[in-house]
Write an enzyme that holds these catalytic residues in place. Structure first.
Site, PDB file in Angstrom:
ATOM      1  N   HIS A  87       0.846  -1.202   0.000  1.00 13.22           N
ATOM      2  CA  HIS A  87       0.000   0.000   0.000  1.00 13.22           C
ATOM      3  C   HIS A  87       0.878   1.247   0.000  1.00 13.22           C
ATOM      4  O   HIS A  87       1.671   1.447   0.910  1.00 13.22           O
ATOM      5  CB  HIS A  87      -0.926   0.013   1.223  1.00 13.22           C
ATOM      6  N   TYR A 216      -8.635   5.935   7.990  1.00 14.76           N
ATOM      7  CA  TYR A 216      -8.753   6.294   9.409  1.00 14.76           C
ATOM      8  C   TYR A 216      -9.750   7.440   9.502  1.00 14.76           C
ATOM      9  O   TYR A 216      -9.589   8.456   8.815  1.00 14.76           O
ATOM     10  CB  TYR A 216      -7.406   6.760   9.970  1.00 14.76           C
ATOM     11  N   PRO A 308      -3.626   0.614  19.170  1.00 15.78           N
ATOM     12  CA  PRO A 308      -3.466   0.160  17.781  1.00 15.78           C
ATOM     13  C   PRO A 308      -3.548   1.266  16.727  1.00 15.78           C
ATOM     14  O   PRO A 308      -3.252   1.026  15.559  1.00 15.78           O
ATOM     15  CB  PRO A 308      -4.594  -0.862  17.593  1.00 15.78           C
ATOM     16  N   LYS A 312       1.615   0.271  15.228  1.00 16.33           N
ATOM     17  CA  LYS A 312       3.028   0.239  15.593  1.00 16.33           C
ATOM     18  C   LYS A 312       3.461  -0.992  16.400  1.00 16.33           C
ATOM     19  O   LYS A 312       4.652  -1.317  16.436  1.00 16.33           O
ATOM     20  CB  LYS A 312       3.378   1.478  16.461  1.00 16.33           C
ATOM     21  N   TYR A 391       4.315   6.818   9.971  1.00 13.60           N
ATOM     22  CA  TYR A 391       3.469   5.668   9.645  1.00 13.60           C
ATOM     23  C   TYR A 391       4.290   4.525   9.057  1.00 13.60           C
ATOM     24  O   TYR A 391       4.053   3.365   9.376  1.00 13.60           O
ATOM     25  CB  TYR A 391       2.356   6.096   8.665  1.00 13.60           C
TER      26      TYR A 391
HETATM   27  P1  RFL Z   1       1.982 -11.541  21.692  1.00 11.15           P
HETATM   28  O1  RFL Z   1       1.485 -11.588  20.299  1.00 11.15           O
HETATM   29  O2  RFL Z   1       1.071 -11.098  22.762  1.00 11.15           O
HETATM   30  O3  RFL Z   1       2.574 -12.979  22.018  1.00 11.15           O
HETATM   31  C1  RFL Z   1       2.961 -13.349  23.330  1.00 11.15           C
HETATM   32  C2  RFL Z   1       2.898 -14.862  23.436  1.00 11.15           C
HETATM   33  O4  RFL Z   1       3.367 -15.264  24.728  1.00 11.15           O
HETATM   34  C3  RFL Z   1       2.475 -16.253  25.254  1.00 11.15           C
HETATM   35  N1  RFL Z   1       2.570 -16.230  26.734  1.00 11.15           N
HETATM   36  C4  RFL Z   1       3.265 -17.148  27.449  1.00 11.15           C
HETATM   37  N2  RFL Z   1       3.962 -18.215  27.088  1.00 11.15           N
HETATM   38  C5  RFL Z   1       4.560 -18.959  28.076  1.00 11.15           C
HETATM   39  N3  RFL Z   1       4.442 -18.652  29.402  1.00 11.15           N
HETATM   40  C6  RFL Z   1       3.741 -17.589  29.808  1.00 11.15           C
HETATM   41  N4  RFL Z   1       3.628 -17.278  31.113  1.00 11.15           N
HETATM   42  C7  RFL Z   1       3.112 -16.769  28.821  1.00 11.15           C
HETATM   43  N5  RFL Z   1       2.344 -15.654  28.856  1.00 11.15           N
HETATM   44  C8  RFL Z   1       2.041 -15.331  27.591  1.00 11.15           C
HETATM   45  C9  RFL Z   1       1.110 -15.845  24.733  1.00 11.15           C
HETATM   46  O5  RFL Z   1       0.198 -16.926  24.728  1.00 11.15           O
HETATM   47  C10 RFL Z   1       1.461 -15.374  23.321  1.00 11.15           C
HETATM   48  O6  RFL Z   1       1.398 -16.396  22.369  1.00 11.15           O
HETATM   49  O7  RFL Z   1       3.283 -10.577  21.785  1.00 11.15           O
HETATM   50  P2  RFL Z   1       4.415 -10.299  20.723  1.00 11.15           P
HETATM   51  O8  RFL Z   1       4.943 -11.577  20.124  1.00 11.15           O
HETATM   52  O9  RFL Z   1       5.341  -9.358  21.367  1.00 11.15           O
HETATM   53  O10 RFL Z   1       3.674  -9.558  19.502  1.00 11.15           O
HETATM   54  C11 RFL Z   1       3.147  -8.277  19.670  1.00 11.15           C
HETATM   55  C12 RFL Z   1       1.949  -8.080  18.740  1.00 11.15           C
HETATM   56  O11 RFL Z   1       1.054  -9.161  18.932  1.00 11.15           O
HETATM   57  C13 RFL Z   1       1.232  -6.749  19.004  1.00 11.15           C
HETATM   58  O12 RFL Z   1       2.155  -5.718  19.260  1.00 11.15           O
HETATM   59  C14 RFL Z   1       0.368  -6.292  17.806  1.00 11.15           C
HETATM   60  O13 RFL Z   1      -0.620  -7.230  17.517  1.00 11.15           O
HETATM   61  C15 RFL Z   1      -0.264  -4.921  18.084  1.00 11.15           C
HETATM   62  N6  RFL Z   1      -1.192  -4.529  17.013  1.00 11.15           N
HETATM   63  C16 RFL Z   1      -0.729  -4.008  15.823  1.00 11.15           C
HETATM   64  N7  RFL Z   1       0.593  -3.864  15.619  1.00 11.15           N
HETATM   65  C17 RFL Z   1       1.048  -3.413  14.414  1.00 11.15           C
HETATM   66  O14 RFL Z   1       2.287  -3.264  14.251  1.00 11.15           O
HETATM   67  N8  RFL Z   1       0.199  -3.115  13.370  1.00 11.15           N
HETATM   68  C18 RFL Z   1      -1.142  -3.248  13.495  1.00 11.15           C
HETATM   69  O15 RFL Z   1      -1.847  -3.027  12.526  1.00 11.15           O
HETATM   70  C19 RFL Z   1      -1.666  -3.684  14.773  1.00 11.15           C
HETATM   71  N9  RFL Z   1      -2.971  -3.864  14.940  1.00 11.15           N
HETATM   72  C20 RFL Z   1      -2.563  -4.704  17.196  1.00 11.15           C
HETATM   73  C21 RFL Z   1      -3.438  -4.364  16.117  1.00 11.15           C
HETATM   74  C22 RFL Z   1      -3.089  -5.213  18.375  1.00 11.15           C
HETATM   75  C23 RFL Z   1      -4.446  -5.375  18.506  1.00 11.15           C
HETATM   76  N10 RFL Z   1      -4.924  -5.894  19.728  1.00 11.15           N
HETATM   77  C24 RFL Z   1      -5.847  -6.940  19.831  1.00 11.15           C
HETATM   78  C25 RFL Z   1      -4.290  -5.489  20.956  1.00 11.15           C
HETATM   79  C26 RFL Z   1      -4.806  -4.523  16.225  1.00 11.15           C
HETATM   80  C27 RFL Z   1      -5.311  -5.016  17.424  1.00 11.15           C
HETATM   81  C28 RFL Z   1      -6.808  -5.141  17.482  1.00 11.15           C
HETATM   82  C1  PHB Z   2      -5.554  -3.955  11.208  1.00  8.45           C
HETATM   83  O1  PHB Z   2      -5.721  -4.181  10.009  1.00  8.45           O
HETATM   84  O2  PHB Z   2      -5.814  -4.802  12.071  1.00  8.45           O
HETATM   85  C2  PHB Z   2      -5.034  -2.631  11.633  1.00  8.45           C
HETATM   86  C3  PHB Z   2      -4.578  -1.756  10.671  1.00  8.45           C
HETATM   87  C4  PHB Z   2      -4.109  -0.503  11.050  1.00  8.45           C
HETATM   88  C5  PHB Z   2      -4.109  -0.152  12.381  1.00  8.45           C
HETATM   89  C6  PHB Z   2      -4.552  -1.048  13.346  1.00  8.45           C
HETATM   90  C7  PHB Z   2      -5.017  -2.298  12.970  1.00  8.45           C
HETATM   91  O3  PHB Z   2      -3.677   1.084  12.738  1.00  8.45           O
END
Ligand code: RFL
Ligand code: PHB
Length: 400
Positions: A87, A216, A308, A312, A391
């Protein structure tokens, strides 16, 4: 499954040895494991949940160029490069007016890649099992010990057996609720946290997205985001109240509310359908300082969380992974033990400059600042460049 040096201690605890113990098999843990493996560094991943549970969490969708390069370096980019969408632009809607930011033009060539976190986690899991690296899923009571010594170890339980995993370094990749950060004595760390009332209600559906690029939307009824996973799968978010629950939001209510927040031309283009997944993401900013305690390192959501809004979280996790895998590569190949102490300093300064910038962390939640800042940024070429550069993310630090 290869179990390196499995022996049994007198107390019946199974003893395993590796170079790097990784707690958590989310994107941080799996990508780190893959990059270490590529450099010949043995590692074991411990994960609390089942693989299908990890894959069921719908989260990030937008990858910055730095993260994309890291996936390629890790040798796991094949599907991302064919199925992910590049994109070059993103839209921001204020007062019903659509404004497209040409990311490529404003940043001098960079765009982002839309590829779901679920998909890249699947690719990393597959690569890990193809290369025969050890992972333990469904472990309980994982606990890091002796982190200030040259030989830390992690104890855990799996299928009723107790294990001790001896290692040189522990990577805490276990997310916000994980055990790694909690294992650091409270007096040795400071945490900074801000919790915003309300959250983002997300809905995933196999419907064509309302727009081919992300949109957005700032709206009086609350923020909305039109994202996607492909041109046949949409991901939408709407900001909801503090006491809202997923159950209170039928699919019909969600689509209706989303439609109200869209500008008329987009609303007319909205294709609804049954939700494949619906969940509420809390809104918090959080960072721990330092991100390191002796030979324990914190990466990704274990160390910092951003709302989110700016897409980032995963990308910042990627740059933690890059830093640690580069440092450990030099430690094992060139004996550069001095770099171990650099992890925290490098990460924290990067985090401060990249993520604590006022856009995009603050705007959606601090209305007053949002109004003045966003208008200011959008109305000048310099401001538009800042938004676009933030971004698509800062380049990773060179570690020497
Ligand atoms: P995770 O993905 O939370 O994985 C951690 C893992 O550790 C396990 N765990 C354990 N394992 C063993 N012993 C324990 N005591 C444990 N406790 C926990 C868990 O089960 C899990 O499998 O962390 P990680 O790997 O650091 O990854 C981080 C990302 O998941 C997170 O930063 C992103 O998803 C945030 N985020 C976004 N980031 C972006 O860069 N671009 C995006 O578009 C974006 N969209 C989002 C998002 C996060 C969202 N939510 C739900 C918070 C959209 C959403 C809706
Ligand atoms: C997503 O597609 O899940 C998403 C995209 C952009 C954001 C957050 C989440 O800023």
């Amino acid at each position: 499954m290869r179990i390196p040096g499995l022996t049994r201690r007198a107390n019946n605890m199974k003893e395993i040895k590796t170079q790097v113990a990784i707690i958590g098999a989310g994107p941080s843990g799996l990508l780190l494991g893959q990059l270490l493996h590529k450099q010949g560094i043995d590692n074991v991943v411990l994960e609390r949940a089942r693989p299908d549970y990890v894959l069921g969490r719908i989260r990030a969708g937008v990858l910055e160029p730095g993260f994309v390069s890291l996936m390629r370096e890790a040798g796991v980019a094949e599907r991302m490069d064919t199925e992910g969408e590049v994109h070059d632009g993103v839209e921001i809607v204020v007062n019903g007016v659509r404004d497209r930011l040409d990311l490529k033009a404003l940043t001098g060539g960079d765009g982002v890649v839309v590829y779901g976190q679920t998909e890249l986690t699947k690719d990393l899991m597959q690569a890990r099992s193809d290369s025969g690296q050890t992972s333990y899923y469904e472990v309980s009571n994982a606990r890091p010990h002796n982190m200030l010594s040259a030989q830390p170890y992690v104890t855990f339980e799996k299928d009723g057996e107790e294990y001790s995993l001896t290692c040189d370094y522990v990577a805490g990749c276990d997310g916000f609720h994980g055990v790694s950060r909690k294992s650091i004595p409270a007096e040795r760390i400071k945490t900074y946290e801000r919790f915003y009332p309300g959250g983002w209600l997300g809905l995933l559906a196999d419907t064509p997205p309302v727009n081919s690029e992300l949109v957005y939307i700032k709206h009086d009824r609350g923020f909305a985001l039109c994202s996607l996973r492909s041109q046949t799968r949409s991901r939408y978010y709407i900001q909801v109240g503090e006491n809202d629950t997923v159950d209170a939001w039928s699919d019909g209510r969600f689509w209706e509310e989303l439609g109200r927040r869209l500008p008329a031309d987009l609303a007319a283009n909205l294709k609804t359908g049954p939700a494949i997944e619906k969940s509420i993401a809390p809104m918090r900013s959080f960072v721990v300082e330092p991100m390191q305690y002796g030979n324990l390192f914190l990466l990704g959501d274990a160390a910092h969380i951003v709302p989110p809004t700016g897409a980032k979280g995963l990308n910042t996790a990627g740059s933690d992974v890059y830093t640690l895998s580069t440092i450990l590569g030099k430690v094992y190949a060139d004996g550069r033990i001095d770099l171990i102490e650099k992890y925290y300093a490098v990460r924290f300064s990067w985090w401060m400059s990249n993520v604590l910038h006022r856009f995009p962390d603050t705007p959606a939640f601090d209305q007053k600042m949002y109004d003045s800042d966003l208008q200011y940024y959008l109305q000048s070429e310099a401001g538009r460049k800042i938004i676009a550069q933030q971004y698509v993310g800062l380049p990773f630090e060179i570690i020497e």
